[in-house]
Enzyme design. Structure first.
Site, PDB file in Angstrom:
ATOM      1  N   THR A 122       0.869  -1.171   0.000  1.00  0.00           N
ATOM      2  CA  THR A 122       0.000   0.000   0.000  1.00  0.00           C
ATOM      3  C   THR A 122       0.909   1.225   0.000  1.00  0.00           C
ATOM      4  O   THR A 122       2.082   1.133   0.390  1.00  0.00           O
ATOM      5  CB  THR A 122      -0.935   0.003   1.222  1.00  0.00           C
ATOM      6  OG1 THR A 122      -1.840   1.098   1.125  1.00  0.00           O
ATOM      7  CG2 THR A 122      -0.156   0.110   2.528  1.00  0.00           C
ATOM      8  N   HIS A 171      11.034  36.268  41.108  1.00  0.00           N
ATOM      9  CA  HIS A 171       9.833  37.118  41.030  1.00  0.00           C
ATOM     10  C   HIS A 171      10.189  38.527  40.559  1.00  0.00           C
ATOM     11  O   HIS A 171       9.474  39.489  40.853  1.00  0.00           O
ATOM     12  CB  HIS A 171       9.103  37.186  42.375  1.00  0.00           C
ATOM     13  CG  HIS A 171       8.899  35.851  43.014  1.00  0.00           C
ATOM     14  ND1 HIS A 171       7.885  34.998  42.636  1.00  0.00           N
ATOM     15  CD2 HIS A 171       9.596  35.210  43.981  1.00  0.00           C
ATOM     16  CE1 HIS A 171       7.959  33.887  43.349  1.00  0.00           C
ATOM     17  NE2 HIS A 171       8.996  33.990  44.167  1.00  0.00           N
ATOM     18  N   SER A 295      17.739  50.909  14.537  1.00  0.00           N
ATOM     19  CA  SER A 295      16.407  51.516  14.495  1.00  0.00           C
ATOM     20  C   SER A 295      16.350  52.474  13.325  1.00  0.00           C
ATOM     21  O   SER A 295      17.344  53.129  13.000  1.00  0.00           O
ATOM     22  CB  SER A 295      16.111  52.261  15.800  1.00  0.00           C
ATOM     23  OG  SER A 295      14.987  53.112  15.669  1.00  0.00           O
ATOM     24  N   ASN A 303      19.839  46.533  19.297  1.00  0.00           N
ATOM     25  CA  ASN A 303      18.764  45.698  19.836  1.00  0.00           C
ATOM     26  C   ASN A 303      19.145  44.215  19.867  1.00  0.00           C
ATOM     27  O   ASN A 303      19.931  43.757  19.031  1.00  0.00           O
ATOM     28  CB  ASN A 303      17.496  45.886  19.009  1.00  0.00           C
ATOM     29  CG  ASN A 303      16.947  47.295  19.095  1.00  0.00           C
ATOM     30  OD1 ASN A 303      17.048  47.930  20.139  1.00  0.00           O
ATOM     31  ND2 ASN A 303      16.382  47.786  18.005  1.00  0.00           N
TER      32      ASN A 303
END
Length: 456
Positions: A122, A171, A295, A303
């Site tokens: 198949t 945190h 930029s 960046n």
């Protein structure tokens, strides 16, 4: 219109083609056609090697070389011929069969055996082996070496900065100091396990006919041990044999690969986000390239675009891998065809991963430690020594150690002088006081440096 990087719909074959080209031999339409052809030929050769199938005689040297050359010399021109057959059949696997029947006419021995091309198969018998081989080779030749390169670059950064003290943040708030090197090698330690699992995962394959019971095989040759023959055939290709399937191999192996890839990518997502944060805090500077622009309006910008690019592409890759793991393991009754179009996108998921991996590696090469920024943060957060002081107090049974330090430091701006005044009031041995007096946020890093140096 000729397909180029400029008019390709997908950025994989457009903007990022130079980063993904290495996967083309494994996941392109040409690659799928090649692997199907190879499986069909190898299956025919296995029949010829089985002396209980006399209608397919043992191949002579010319026939063996002819078949070997069909595989090794297969090129885009030959693939186009298969595509021409597909225009007639509207069936991609049948097109490969017809192509081979046509080719067999060129060899004296083979042209009498065309009936045994795709014998008792198949389409899924061919396809599942082709995809398994494609995945296996792509991982071994492209994905694993690239992951290893990333792990190596992170390890190198970690070793270089093994003793560079850093203020932790839990945190988002100042916490017990660590070292930059220790935080970096943590990611490599995490990557080791899924990387090893990816190397060891077995992709099962089936070769048992239309519904997994060797029906056609047994009808034609009941005397042949088809279970053994097919198992040997599959394992001869370096795959594991799945003896119990429907028409399709249930893709649990591909799901496992997909889930491992998601885990690797999630670790790297965590890494890119942390590095982005460290750059934002000024802990890392990035090497600048004079001609580059950060930029369109702010000339000063440098960046963290490589890590941002990696983050975006890792997310795209994971979305597909998660879909593969969920979708491919489900097929109605003995099969439906909805997996077919999904499988054609395997290379897309691996490509997004590869784009991300290259971006991580490129970003790593630009990183430069900024020790002054690290030292400044440490010098402004003497309250992080409260943990050390209250723990030493506990050792000597000083009452309410935790509570005393909580009252002194929680929500307060504490400097070295405040802490030293407090230490002098403690009822602990003078030697212990002396050790605490010597402690600074920059030296309170525990075994971080030793852990990095011991890491391999």
């Amino acid at each position: 219109m000729t397909l180029t990087a400029l008019n390709a719909i997908s950025p994989i074959d457009g903007r990022y083609v130079n980063k993904t080209r290495a996967l083309s031999p494994y996941f392109s339409e040409f690659a799928l056609t090649y692997y199907r052809l190879m499986v069909e030929i190898k299956w025919f050769e296995s029949l010829a090697a089985n002396d209980t199938i006399p209608e397919v005689p043992a191949l002579d040297n010319k026939a063996r070389k002819f078949l070997s050359d069909l595989i090794s010399n297969f090129n885009e021109s030959e693939a186009e011929k298969i595509k021409e057959f597909e225009k007639q059949t509207n069936h991609d696997v049948k097109a490969v069969e017809y192509y081979l029947k046509d080719k067999f006419q060129e060899n004296e021995q083979l042209k009498s055996c065309v009936a045994f091309i795709h014998f008792a198969c198949t389409s899924e018998d061919i396809n599942n082996l082709a995809y398994a081989l494609m995945i296996k080779q792509a991982i071994a030749q492209v994905i694993q070496p690239t992951i290893a390169e990333i792990m190596g670059s992170i390890t190198l950064l970690g070793k270089q900065h093994a003793d560079v003290a850093m203020l932790s943040r839990t945190h988002g708030q100042p916490a017990t100091p660590t070292t930059m090197g220790k935080e970096l090698v943590n990611f490599v330690a995490r990557l080791k396990r899924p990387q090893q699992q990816l190397a060891e995962v077995l992709i099962p394959a089936k070769f048992n006919g239309a519904v997994g019971n060797y029906n056609a095989h047994v009808a034609a040759y009941p005397e042949v041990d088809w279970r053994k023959h097919c198992a040997n055939f599959v394992t001869s290709l370096g795959l594991s044999f799945n003896a119990y399937t429907t028409q399709i191999e249930p893709h649990d192996g591909i799901a496992e690969v997909s889930q491992i890839m998601v885990r690797i990518n999630n670790i790297l997502l965590d890494y890119t986000q942390d590095i982005w944060s460290y750059i934002s805090l000024g802990y890392f500077k990035q090497k600048t390239i004079a001609e580059e622009v950060g930029s369109s309006t702010m000339p000063h910008k440098v960046n963290p675009i490589d890590f941002e690019n990696a983050e975006g592409n890792l997310g795209l890759s994971n979305a597909l891998f998660i879909h593969f793991a969920n979708k491919l393991t489900q097929s109605r009754m003995q099969r439906d065809l909805s997996d077919s179009t999904v499988l054609r996108n395997l290379g897309v998921a691996f490509s997004y991963s590869l784009i991300a991996y290259h971006s991580v590696a490129k970003g790593n090469d630009k990183l430069q430690i900024n020790k002054s920024a690290l030292q400044k943060d440490l010098s402004e957060n003497w309250e992080v020594l409260a943990e050390a002081i209250q723990t030493v107090m506990r050792r000597y049974n000083e009452p309410n150690a935790y509570e005393q330090l909580k009252e002194l430091t929680r929500g307060q701006m504490i400097d070295a002088e405040n802490l030293k005044k407090f230490i002098k009031t403690l009822s602990i041995p003078e030697e212990a006081k002396a050790e605490l007096m010597k402690l600074t946020p920059e030296t309170y890093t525990g075994l971080a440096t030793q852990l990095v140096k011991a890491f391999s």
